[in-house]
Write a protein that holds these residues in place. Structure first.
Motif, PDB file in Angstrom:
ATOM      1  N   UNK A  17     -17.835   8.848  24.783  1.00  0.00           N
ATOM      2  CA  UNK A  17     -17.490   9.131  26.453  1.00  0.00           C
ATOM      3  C   UNK A  17     -15.853   9.004  26.643  1.00  0.00           C
ATOM      4  N   UNK A  18     -15.809   8.068  25.990  1.00  0.00           N
ATOM      5  CA  UNK A  18     -14.484   8.047  26.267  1.00  0.00           C
ATOM      6  C   UNK A  18     -13.239   9.285  25.771  1.00  0.00           C
ATOM      7  N   UNK A  19     -13.268  10.119  25.275  1.00  0.00           N
ATOM      8  CA  UNK A  19     -12.475  11.776  25.416  1.00  0.00           C
ATOM      9  C   UNK A  19     -13.226  11.731  26.664  1.00  0.00           C
ATOM     10  N   UNK A  20     -14.493  12.418  26.632  1.00  0.00           N
ATOM     11  CA  UNK A  20     -14.750  12.886  27.937  1.00  0.00           C
ATOM     12  C   UNK A  20     -14.013  12.446  28.940  1.00  0.00           C
ATOM     13  N   UNK A  21     -13.794  11.032  29.708  1.00  0.00           N
ATOM     14  CA  UNK A  21     -13.013  10.648  30.622  1.00  0.00           C
ATOM     15  C   UNK A  21     -11.827  10.622  30.709  1.00  0.00           C
ATOM     16  N   UNK A  22     -11.129  10.804  29.145  1.00  0.00           N
ATOM     17  CA  UNK A  22      -9.541  11.428  29.553  1.00  0.00           C
ATOM     18  C   UNK A  22      -9.179  12.641  29.707  1.00  0.00           C
ATOM     19  N   UNK A  23     -10.397  14.007  30.119  1.00  0.00           N
ATOM     20  CA  UNK A  23     -10.172  14.823  30.468  1.00  0.00           C
ATOM     21  C   UNK A  23     -10.059  14.676  31.825  1.00  0.00           C
ATOM     22  N   UNK A  24     -10.643  13.868  32.249  1.00  0.00           N
ATOM     23  CA  UNK A  24     -11.077  13.524  33.990  1.00  0.00           C
ATOM     24  C   UNK A  24      -9.167  13.582  34.334  1.00  0.00           C
ATOM     25  N   UNK A  25      -9.264  14.703  35.890  1.00  0.00           N
ATOM     26  CA  UNK A  25      -7.741  13.949  36.539  1.00  0.00           C
ATOM     27  C   UNK A  25      -7.749  13.257  38.068  1.00  0.00           C
ATOM     28  N   UNK A  26      -7.326  11.847  38.675  1.00  0.00           N
ATOM     29  CA  UNK A  26      -7.166  11.337  37.260  1.00  0.00           C
ATOM     30  C   UNK A  26      -8.310  10.802  36.366  1.00  0.00           C
ATOM     31  N   UNK A  27      -7.862   9.698  34.656  1.00  0.00           N
ATOM     32  CA  UNK A  27      -8.270  10.058  34.152  1.00  0.00           C
ATOM     33  C   UNK A  27      -9.464   8.841  34.931  1.00  0.00           C
ATOM     34  N   UNK A  28     -10.569   8.774  34.602  1.00  0.00           N
ATOM     35  CA  UNK A  28     -11.129   7.707  34.420  1.00  0.00           C
ATOM     36  C   UNK A  28     -11.662   6.278  33.551  1.00  0.00           C
ATOM     37  N   UNK A  29     -11.916   4.966  33.807  1.00  0.00           N
ATOM     38  CA  UNK A  29     -12.200   4.179  33.199  1.00  0.00           C
ATOM     39  C   UNK A  29     -13.823   4.233  33.444  1.00  0.00           C
ATOM     40  N   UNK A  30     -14.067   3.839  31.732  1.00  0.00           N
ATOM     41  CA  UNK A  30     -16.007   3.216  31.914  1.00  0.00           C
ATOM     42  C   UNK A  30     -15.833   1.275  32.249  1.00  0.00           C
ATOM     43  N   UNK A  31     -16.647   1.129  33.035  1.00  0.00           N
ATOM     44  CA  UNK A  31     -17.468  -0.147  32.745  1.00  0.00           C
ATOM     45  C   UNK A  31     -17.637  -0.490  32.094  1.00  0.00           C
ATOM     46  N   UNK A  32     -19.445   0.301  31.697  1.00  0.00           N
ATOM     47  CA  UNK A  32     -19.972   0.034  30.792  1.00  0.00           C
ATOM     48  C   UNK A  32     -20.354   0.830  30.676  1.00  0.00           C
ATOM     49  N   UNK A  33     -20.626   1.079  29.312  1.00  0.00           N
ATOM     50  CA  UNK A  33     -21.602   2.879  28.577  1.00  0.00           C
ATOM     51  C   UNK A  33     -22.688   2.322  27.671  1.00  0.00           C
TER      52      UNK A  33
ATOM     53  N   UNK B 151     -14.297  24.222  34.424  1.00  0.00           N
ATOM     54  CA  UNK B 151     -12.972  24.618  33.311  1.00  0.00           C
ATOM     55  C   UNK B 151     -13.464  25.112  32.505  1.00  0.00           C
ATOM     56  N   UNK B 152     -12.676  26.492  32.056  1.00  0.00           N
ATOM     57  CA  UNK B 152     -12.925  27.007  30.999  1.00  0.00           C
ATOM     58  C   UNK B 152     -12.817  26.538  29.338  1.00  0.00           C
ATOM     59  N   UNK B 153     -11.799  25.823  29.263  1.00  0.00           N
ATOM     60  CA  UNK B 153     -11.629  25.012  27.982  1.00  0.00           C
ATOM     61  C   UNK B 153     -10.883  23.921  28.748  1.00  0.00           C
ATOM     62  N   UNK B 154     -10.732  22.686  27.454  1.00  0.00           N
ATOM     63  CA  UNK B 154     -10.616  21.024  27.538  1.00  0.00           C
ATOM     64  C   UNK B 154      -9.960  20.709  26.375  1.00  0.00           C
ATOM     65  N   UNK B 155      -9.015  21.346  26.656  1.00  0.00           N
ATOM     66  CA  UNK B 155      -8.816  20.417  25.504  1.00  0.00           C
ATOM     67  C   UNK B 155      -8.261  18.694  25.574  1.00  0.00           C
ATOM     68  N   UNK B 156      -8.123  18.341  23.473  1.00  0.00           N
ATOM     69  CA  UNK B 156      -7.727  17.146  24.107  1.00  0.00           C
ATOM     70  C   UNK B 156      -7.032  16.962  22.098  1.00  0.00           C
ATOM     71  N   UNK B 157      -6.328  15.358  21.877  1.00  0.00           N
ATOM     72  CA  UNK B 157      -5.822  15.847  21.128  1.00  0.00           C
ATOM     73  C   UNK B 157      -6.198  14.423  19.897  1.00  0.00           C
ATOM     74  N   UNK B 158      -7.287  15.033  18.623  1.00  0.00           N
ATOM     75  CA  UNK B 158      -7.192  14.339  18.671  1.00  0.00           C
ATOM     76  C   UNK B 158      -6.625  14.015  16.440  1.00  0.00           C
ATOM     77  N   UNK B 159      -6.718  13.198  16.338  1.00  0.00           N
ATOM     78  CA  UNK B 159      -6.427  12.244  14.615  1.00  0.00           C
ATOM     79  C   UNK B 159      -7.653  12.840  13.704  1.00  0.00           C
ATOM     80  N   UNK B 160      -6.653  13.539  12.964  1.00  0.00           N
ATOM     81  CA  UNK B 160      -7.899  13.882  11.347  1.00  0.00           C
ATOM     82  C   UNK B 160      -7.427  13.943   9.995  1.00  0.00           C
TER      83      UNK B 160
END
Length: 282
Positions: free
Chosen positions: A235-251, A185-194
């Motif tokens: 890691x949660x932000x990373x998993x959120x950019x996958x399609x469909x979004x992935x879920x972690x059992x452990x990190x 991917x050229x870019x992966x944009x996520x929305x954060x609160x700052x």
């Protein structure tokens, strides 16, 4: 008749807590609750004379303890261990502990760090054992090394973290295809609160490495190295950019890294005293 509070015995004509004319505070009353003088005076033994960086693990049930609560556990541990930690000044004196990047609550780690300032010289090679005994089960100090007083903080020197993520209910083939899609991917944009505002960030430059790991009963492992500057990629932000979004059992955080002469290295300087302790986590 109700009993009077102790200060009421001074007489009802005096305002509670008001100083009388001619009152002058003694040396004892000018001290804070911790015994430190308030008018710029300090005990000479509180000036830090050495600084030590330690690496510790966070495994087992203690992973559900927040970063702030882990800091409190460390404050209690240094008191129980009886080591001469330097303290801050003021009414509420706190031991001088400086932690690295906060670990997400619920994640395990093999590489957490803390810098401690000491008021007296200590035997660095004995610190891992003394502190591990005073810490709760799951927190084990594995290495310690003295560092120069002027060295940068852990928040500044750590450039990336390596993670082991167990992704729920996915096969290696499907995960491998998803990883390839993210890496190309050229870019992966996520929305954060700052600072109370929602902002959009491109996290693609912070995905340094990504590959499929081992297969487990709950799913498939994902190995990632994620950047920490100017803001850590979780890691949660990373998993959120996958399609469909992935879920972690452990990190689990496997390591934190700094760059020295172009090479990735542990934040501990050479010569750290290692402690190969059996993991007590359950």
């Amino acid at each position: 008749m109700h009993r009077l509070r102790p200060r009421a015995h001074r007489g009802v004509s005096d305002s509670a807590g008001r100083r009388q004319p001619g009152y002058r505070a003694s040396a004892l009353t000018r001290r804070g609750r911790s015994g430190q003088h308030l008018l710029g005076l300090r005990s000479p033994c509180e000036d830090p004379v050495m600084r030590v960086r330690l690496r510790f693990t966070k495994l087992g049930k203690i992973r559900f303890t927040s970063h702030r609560d882990v800091a409190r556990l460390w404050e209690h541990a240094v008191r129980r261990a009886g080591i001469p930690v330097a303290h801050t000044e003021g009414f509420t004196r706190r031991p001088k502990l400086s932690f690295g990047l906060a670990l997400p609550t619920g994640s395990e780690s093999l590489a957490e760090y803390v810098d401690i300032e000491f008021a007296r010289e200590v035997e660095v090679d004995r610190l891992p054992a003394r502190l591990s005994e005073a810490l709760p089960q799951g927190l084990d100090v594995e290495a310690a090394v003295e560092i120069p007083r002027g060295v940068e903080s852990l928040q500044q020197v750590v450039q990336s973290c390596s993670w082991s993520i167990l992704v729920e209910s996915i096969t290696p083939a499907v995960l491998g295809a998803a990883v390839e899609q993210v890496l190309t991917a050229a870019e992966l944009v996520v929305t954060r609160e700052r600072k109370g505002k929602r902002v959009c960030d491109d996290i693609r430059p912070q995905i340094i490495d990504l590959e499929v790991g081992e297969v487990a009963d709950e799913g498939t492992g994902l190995l990632a190295e994620l950047g920490t500057q100017p803001r850590s990629l979780r890691p949660t932000e990373l998993l959120g950019v996958f399609t469909p979004m992935l879920r972690a059992a452990r990190t689990r955080r496997e390591g934190q890294w700094t760059i020295i002469d172009g090479a990735r290295q542990d934040p501990l300087a050479p010569g750290a005293t290692s402690k190969h302790a059996e993991v007590r986590a359950s």
